[in-house]
Design an enzyme around this catalytic site. Structure first.
Site, mmCIF file in Angstrom:
data_model
loop_
_atom_site.group_PDB
_atom_site.id
_atom_site.type_symbol
_atom_site.label_atom_id
_atom_site.label_comp_id
_atom_site.label_asym_id
_atom_site.label_seq_id
_atom_site.Cartn_x
_atom_site.Cartn_y
_atom_site.Cartn_z
ATOM 1 N N LYS A 1 -12.890 2.605 -2.667
ATOM 2 C CA LYS A 1 -14.051 2.960 -1.836
ATOM 3 C C LYS A 1 -15.105 3.658 -2.704
ATOM 4 C CE LYS A 1 -11.397 3.555 2.472
ATOM 5 N NZ LYS A 1 -10.889 4.465 3.494
ATOM 6 N N GLU B 1 0.841 -1.197 0.000
ATOM 7 C CA GLU B 1 0.000 0.000 0.000
ATOM 8 C C GLU B 1 0.878 1.249 0.000
ATOM 9 O OE1 GLU B 1 -3.783 -0.393 2.148
ATOM 10 O OE2 GLU B 1 -3.437 1.605 2.914
ATOM 11 N N HIS C 1 6.367 -27.354 2.293
ATOM 12 C CA HIS C 1 5.508 -28.412 1.758
ATOM 13 C C HIS C 1 4.426 -27.807 0.880
ATOM 14 C CE1 HIS C 1 7.406 -31.302 4.481
ATOM 15 N NE2 HIS C 1 7.589 -30.198 5.186
#
Ligand code: PA5
EC number: 5.3.1.9
Length: 528
Positions: free
Chosen positions: A455, A322, A351
């Site tokens: 937003k 960000e 793994h």
């Protein structure tokens, strides 16, 4: 490079912080001295930029804001005595509040003690508290924390169902700097309804952490919430762990917040030194720049070999991406900067995707986080003379070696143990690294225009939803998607309208879709 030369390189480049017992090893990043020299002028500027920032310069020009998270752990550095006093007083208030809650001096109306916390916030108002809770909360904390960090109804239900029998002793901490972000607002409204559903007066359970005068602050004030703590204008969300955002939840869980601040302060002191080799944040920024040629060409994989540090990679993902993921540089040039960050933990990931790291596409550099102390107290032997911790340590060393042998770079950060001081130091180390790297590539690390754009885009969809429902309410006969779009004055938005209606239909919201669901243009839509 042969083993002897590598061992020499390790020692030449090893950084050690004596007070914190923290080591930084960048010897497996294959830069040479000439590369470091070419970056020296950029670093001179980065050191100067940082000194100005710490003195209170407007380091976030877009938002016309100072950037003061470093003052939180050394209030004497704040540019005015008023700010110093405010930081000191807020910390005292946080500690006093936490103590009163823990001792029961502050208690809920129908119980002697608060037992749980619901923390509601998102992004910078969640990831720090989540990381710190996972890393540092004692096994049996005085208050157990639960996070609502999304507007996912099922996620909210999960927390509320889990706490159904404990709601009367659950404190709610609502964290939002702006006080208007939809996700925490929605979470708060739903949680409030759950309290009302059990005839509990929400205000007597609720704490707000927000900017003075924000919508959330006004609500908390007018409803008489239990407490309000300030989120400062000059602290960004993703660097807010040492403000009330991180300190209130941490203190309530019994985490030593003074030690966390102290660790961060020690690291700040160390990363203020204007010399690349003696400054761990500069060494990290140098390594990042080297790995991705200053253009983010390589992803950063973060692998802490310690379960309690699991969320560090997620925390860093936000801090780095960000902050550094920006379209334009400070001069307005289009640069598309950033560094992609991902990771979970070792040796578990060996793994999983470490297969690709070792042998697949070499588009990354790794950061291995090593913790010297295996556990508190002695370990049982798994094999003669060998413990589980020896395995963990062996897996880390093995991965580092294998990566290097296959021309894949890595950094290793080593801390003596996971405690409040070292966690504070790690946070401070990466905050400063991001600041330096931003200067090296000439971007503003402290704004987030992309987040704001997201937003706005969501708000536009919700506006469209309101219009679409209005159209359907006014119609008696079923309409095609195109007809709805035209009547809503949104002819270009047929696809968005289809997705809105499909979502409403799936949630028993009175929308009926008739026709072939696999052929959206065949659909006729009406309200029930
Ligand atoms: O780091 C940031 O600035 C963001 O991630 C914010 O923290 C996030 O958008 C939440 O904002 P607010 O705290 O205003 O609700």
């Amino acid at each position: 490079m042969d083993a002897k030369a590598l061992w020499q390189r390790y020692q030449d480049w090893l950084y050690f912080h004596e007070g914190l017992g923290l080591y930084l090893d960048v010897s497996r990043m294959r830069f040479d001295d000439a590369f470091v020299e070419t970056l020296q002028p950029k670093f001179d500027k980065a050191f100067a930029d940082m000194a100005e920032l710490e003195k209170g310069a407007i380091a976030n020009p877009d938002e016309n804001r100072m950037v003061g998270h470093y003052w939180l752990r050394n209030p004497d550095l704040a540019p005015t005595p008023e700010l110093t006093q405010e930081i000191v007083q807020t910390l005292e208030q946080i500690e006093a509040f936490a103590e009163k809650v823990q001792t029961g001096a502050i208690h809920p109306p129908r119980a002697n003690r608060f037992t749980d916390i619901i923390s509601i916030g998102i992004g910078g108002s969640a990831l720090g508290p989540e990381f710190v809770a996972e890393a540092l909360a004692p096994d049996f904390p005085p208050l157990k924390i639960h996070f609502i960090d999304n507007t996912d109804p099922a996620g909210i239900d999960r927390i509320l169902n889990h706490l159904r029998n404990n709601l009367a002793s659950t404190l709610v901490v609502v964290i939002s700097k702006s006080g208007g972000t939809p996700e925490p607002r929605n979470g708060m409204i739903e949680v409030k309804k759950a309290y009302a559903g059990q005839n509990l007066d929400f205000a007597q359970y609720a704490v707000a952490i927000t900017s003075t005068g924000s919508n959330l602050d006004k609500v908390a004030q007018s409803e008489g919430w239990l407490a309000r703590f300030p989120m400062y204008d000059w602290v960004g969300g993703r660097t807010s762990e040492m403000s009330a955002v991180g300190l209130v939840p941490a203190a309530l869980q019994g985490i030593d917040v003074r030690a966390m601040l102290e660790g961060a302060k020690e690291m700040d002191d160390a990363t203020r030194i204007a010399n690349i080799k003696n400054n761990p944040a500069a060494l990290l920024a140098l390594s990042w720049y080297y790995a991705g040629k200053g253009k983010g060409e390589k992803d950063m994989v973060v692998l802490p070999y310690k379960d309690s540090l699991l969320l560090f990679s997620r925390y860093l993902q936000q801090l780095v991406m960000e902050s550094l993921g920006k379209e334009q540089d400070l001069d307005g040039n289009t640069v598309y900067q950033g560094i992609a960050v991902y990771g979970n933990k070792g040796s578990t990931d060996q793994h999983a995707y470490v297969q690709q790291l070792r042998e697949g596409v070499p588009n990354f550099f790794a950061t291995l986080i090593e913790v010297l102390e295996d556990r508190q107290g002695p370990s049982p032997e798994i094999d003669p003379g060998v413990t589980s911790g020896d395995y963990l340590s062996g897996f880390l060393q093995g991965t580092r070696k294998a990566l290097y042998e296959n021309q894949r770079d890595s950094i290793t950060v080593t801390i003596p143990q996971v405690n409040a001081r070292t966690v504070g130091a790690l946070i401070a180390l990466y905050e400063r690294t991001v600041g330096f790297y931003a200067s090296l590539v000439n971007i503003n690390a402290y704004h987030q225009p992309g987040v704001e754009a997201g937003k706005k885009a969501a708000a536009a969809i919700l506006d469209l939803q309101t219009k679409v429902i209005g159209v359907l309410q006014a119609e008696k006969t079923p309409l095609s998607l195109e007809e709805i779009a035209n009547k809503a004055g949104a002819a270009e938005e047929v696809e968005s309208i289809y997705k809105i209606l499909r979502h409403l239909s799936a949630n028993q919201r009175g929308v009926i879709l008739q026709g072939n669901l696999g052929q959206p243009s065949s659909l006729k839509v009406s309200l029930s």
